[in-house]
Design a protein around this motif. Structure first.
Motif, PDB file in Angstrom:
ATOM      1  N   GLU A 317       7.589 -31.070  12.717  1.00 46.08           N
ATOM      2  CA  GLU A 317       7.177 -29.669  12.869  1.00 46.08           C
ATOM      3  C   GLU A 317       5.686 -29.448  12.626  1.00 46.08           C
ATOM      4  O   GLU A 317       5.225 -28.303  12.641  1.00 46.08           O
ATOM      5  CB  GLU A 317       7.995 -28.773  11.922  1.00 46.08           C
ATOM      6  CG  GLU A 317       9.482 -28.736  12.238  1.00 46.08           C
ATOM      7  CD  GLU A 317       9.747 -28.315  13.676  1.00 46.08           C
ATOM      8  OE1 GLU A 317       9.136 -27.332  14.141  1.00 46.08           O
ATOM      9  OE2 GLU A 317      10.556 -28.990  14.343  1.00 46.08           O
ATOM     10  N   ASP A 318       4.960 -30.519  12.374  1.00 48.98           N
ATOM     11  CA  ASP A 318       3.522 -30.364  12.145  1.00 48.98           C
ATOM     12  C   ASP A 318       2.816 -29.982  13.442  1.00 48.98           C
ATOM     13  O   ASP A 318       3.062 -30.595  14.489  1.00 48.98           O
ATOM     14  CB  ASP A 318       2.914 -31.663  11.620  1.00 48.98           C
ATOM     15  CG  ASP A 318       3.284 -31.935  10.177  1.00 48.98           C
ATOM     16  OD1 ASP A 318       3.796 -31.008   9.524  1.00 48.98           O
ATOM     17  OD2 ASP A 318       3.069 -33.072   9.713  1.00 48.98           O
ATOM     18  N   PRO A 319       1.908 -28.998  13.402  1.00 51.05           N
ATOM     19  CA  PRO A 319       1.159 -28.627  14.616  1.00 51.05           C
ATOM     20  C   PRO A 319       0.050 -29.629  14.907  1.00 51.05           C
ATOM     21  O   PRO A 319      -0.333 -30.422  14.040  1.00 51.05           O
ATOM     22  CB  PRO A 319       0.567 -27.265  14.246  1.00 51.05           C
ATOM     23  CG  PRO A 319       0.373 -27.337  12.757  1.00 51.05           C
ATOM     24  CD  PRO A 319       1.534 -28.154  12.242  1.00 51.05           C
ATOM     25  N   ILE A 320      -0.454 -29.614  16.123  1.00 50.41           N
ATOM     26  CA  ILE A 320      -1.650 -30.408  16.410  1.00 50.41           C
ATOM     27  C   ILE A 320      -2.857 -29.666  15.859  1.00 50.41           C
ATOM     28  O   ILE A 320      -2.911 -28.427  15.876  1.00 50.41           O
ATOM     29  CB  ILE A 320      -1.807 -30.677  17.921  1.00 50.41           C
ATOM     30  CG1 ILE A 320      -1.797 -29.381  18.736  1.00 50.41           C
ATOM     31  CG2 ILE A 320      -0.741 -31.615  18.420  1.00 50.41           C
ATOM     32  CD1 ILE A 320      -2.107 -29.592  20.209  1.00 50.41           C
ATOM     33  N   ASP A 321      -3.811 -30.413  15.347  1.00 53.28           N
ATOM     34  CA  ASP A 321      -4.999 -29.795  14.764  1.00 53.28           C
ATOM     35  C   ASP A 321      -6.240 -30.198  15.556  1.00 53.28           C
ATOM     36  O   ASP A 321      -6.152 -30.906  16.564  1.00 53.28           O
ATOM     37  CB  ASP A 321      -5.135 -30.147  13.283  1.00 53.28           C
ATOM     38  CG  ASP A 321      -5.189 -31.661  13.043  1.00 53.28           C
ATOM     39  OD1 ASP A 321      -5.734 -32.382  13.915  1.00 53.28           O
ATOM     40  OD2 ASP A 321      -4.688 -32.121  12.002  1.00 53.28           O
ATOM     41  N   PHE A 322      -7.381 -29.778  15.065  1.00 56.01           N
ATOM     42  CA  PHE A 322      -8.630 -29.981  15.799  1.00 56.01           C
ATOM     43  C   PHE A 322      -8.969 -31.469  15.926  1.00 56.01           C
ATOM     44  O   PHE A 322      -9.493 -31.911  16.946  1.00 56.01           O
ATOM     45  CB  PHE A 322      -9.769 -29.234  15.098  1.00 56.01           C
ATOM     46  CG  PHE A 322     -10.979 -29.011  15.964  1.00 56.01           C
ATOM     47  CD1 PHE A 322     -10.903 -28.187  17.076  1.00 56.01           C
ATOM     48  CD2 PHE A 322     -12.188 -29.624  15.672  1.00 56.01           C
ATOM     49  CE1 PHE A 322     -12.020 -27.969  17.882  1.00 56.01           C
ATOM     50  CE2 PHE A 322     -13.301 -29.413  16.470  1.00 56.01           C
ATOM     51  CZ  PHE A 322     -13.219 -28.590  17.578  1.00 56.01           C
TER      52      PHE A 322
END
Length: 498
Positions: A317-322
């Motif tokens: 469930e971790d989002p993609i980050d920069f």
């Protein structure tokens, strides 16, 4: 019977004579000394019908007859078409010398006189600054990317074991993703009424400005009025509530912290511009990327490996980050190659503010110049085997291409790394993206301010699409590539879980 045949023949001859006279009159009207060669077509309509129907073939035929710099009459105005890469670069880089934006009247009427594509000089600088403040790397990292990620997760859920129209899905995606960034709190409530009006507005921007019932132009103008009403009401509600919001509308509205004090009219035109520019490029590039990935399994495999590697570093469930976004090098190459091969933007329009000499010809004041950049995307000197979908070309450039670039720009800082694959040429760490004729996102002071935001949206879409699903095409849906890249009957795919 013989009399009737004679009457028909006389009528046909009369009509032909009238048509010939009109064509001759229009040619004589624009036969001014110093103008480049070319044809002007019919009065009022010019050669717009041929241009819209034949597209690239019309341009190629005219170039074969008259060269890379010729006159025509398209989209309601006399126009010079430039297909010369060096001259196109000069025109795009010299707005201050009297080559200002010259978009068709239909687009100006529908997009608004304050939109960034219409203004120039200090006004353009001010309006561009207000847009750049909304899409800075800092804001993409902290505010925009989290919203994009959350939206893409939801939008791409539930596609398993479905036959979907990917064209329709990417259009919805591009519009709703932009709207969420514009008005995050109210997006859910205004989207159902705003979306159909927006789609009418888009169709109207590329039409003859003929205000008659049933025309795309009239429909687009009416859609603009409805959109203005919706956005004005939203802005009034925000002013009355005095609540704070972290979105683009809040960033544009007048406040003590905002150094860009735009009028309500300017704010609305900026919002329409944000929605329009993001919609057209993001939706079409995403659809065509799905098409090209389906047709090129090796490209899909490498892209999927890049995104699976990102997912392996994260919880489900971790989002993609920069940082994830910056690591998507091959994804960026796929986006560029899709934009190049599909040619979503064919060119840009400029207008002369005074009589000026270009390429040895005198262009009258008020004439449009169509900087036609489409053919650059298929130039074999810039892109070897130009009709081949090859994203790797954006990662590696060979010695021949290096020498070609150096012949135009000796100040490029170039260094080499030699390994088992040969020369890996890095040009300011941007490679092909930095060459002089890279016009996919515009050029000069008109370089698209939302370029990196659009890339982030497409990258997030591809991330969740290729890590969740595999797909196959259903039927032989037809694709058109001019004047817009679209599938007239949709592009249908059968989706299954990966």
């Amino acid at each position: 019977m013989a009399v009737m045949v004679l009457v028909v023949v006389v009528v046909v001859l009369f009509v032909l004579c009238i048509c010939s006279a009109l064509l001759r009159w229009n040619e004589l009207k624009y036969r001014k000394k110093g103008l480049p060669p070319g044809t002007m077509g019919w009065p009022i309509f010019g050669e717009t019908t041929e241009f819209l129907k034949q597209g690239p073939n019309f341009m190629k035929n005219q170039r074969a007859r008259y060269g890379s710099f010729f006159k025509s009459h398209i989209l309601g105005c006399p126009t010079i078409v430039s297909m010369d890469p060096e001259l196109n670069r000069y025109i795009l880089m010299n707005e201050a010398k009297g080559l200002v934006p010259g978009y068709p009247q239909s687009m100006l009427d529908i997009m608004g006189k304050c939109n960034i594509a219409a203004v120039h000089g200090s006004t353009h600088k001010y309006m561009r600054g207000s847009l750049l403040a909304l899409v800075s790397p800092t804001l993409i990292r902290s505010q925009l990317l989290p919203k994009i990620d959350q939206f893409m997760r939801a939008h791409l859920s539930g596609w398993d074991n479905q036959v979907i129209n990917i064209q329709e899905k990417t259009k919805e995606m591009a519009f709703l993703s932009s709207l969420k960034q514009v008005a995050s709190a109210e997006c859910e409530f205004i989207a159902p009424v705003l979306q159909p009006e927006f789609f009418k507005l888009v169709l109207g921007t590329l039409s003859l400005p003929i205000d008659l019932p049933g025309t795309n132009y009239r429909s687009g103008v009416q859609a603009r009025k409805n959109i203005i009403r919706i956005l004005s009401q939203l802005m009034e509600e925000r002013k009355a509530s005095k609540e704070t919001h972290q979105d683009m509308l809040s960033g544009l509205m007048v406040s003590e912290e905002n150094k860009y004090q735009l009028s309500d009219e300017e704010v609305i035109d900026q919002i329409i511009t944000i929605l329009y520019s993001g919609y057209e490029t993001v939706s079409t590039t995403s659809m065509m990327a799905v098409k090209y990935l389906h047709d090129h399994p090796k490209v899909l495999q490498e892209l999927r490996e890049e995104h699976m590697a990102i997912r392996e570093r994260k919880n489900p469930e971790d989002p993609i980050d920069f940082n994830d976004l910056k690591s998507m090098r091959f994804t960026r190459a796929v986006i560029f190659e899709t934009s190049r091969l599909a040619t979503i933007v064919n060119g840009v329009l400029r207008k002369t503010t005074e009589d000026m000499e270009l390429n040895g010809f005198v262009i009258p004041k008020g004439w449009r110049i169509y900087v036609y950049t489409r053919e650059i995307n298929y130039d074999p000197f810039l892109y070897p085997e130009p009709l081949t979908f090859n994203p790797w070309r954006w990662l590696v450039c060979d010695l021949f291409f290096l020498l070609f670039l150096l012949s135009f720009s000796m100040d490029l800082y170039v260094w080499f790394k030699f390994d088992q694959t040969g020369f890996d040429c890095k040009l300011q760490d941007k490679r092909l993206e930095s060459h002089n004729y890279f016009f996919i996102f515009g050029g000069g002071t008109r370089l698209c301010p939302g370029k990196e935001l659009g890339i982030a949206e497409i990258s997030a879409f591809l991330h969740y699409f290729v890590t969740r699903y595999r797909w196959e095409e259903v039927g032989g849906d037809k694709l058109m590539k001019f004047p817009r890249v679209e599938a007239p009957n949709g592009l249908h795919i059968r989706v299954s879980s990966y």
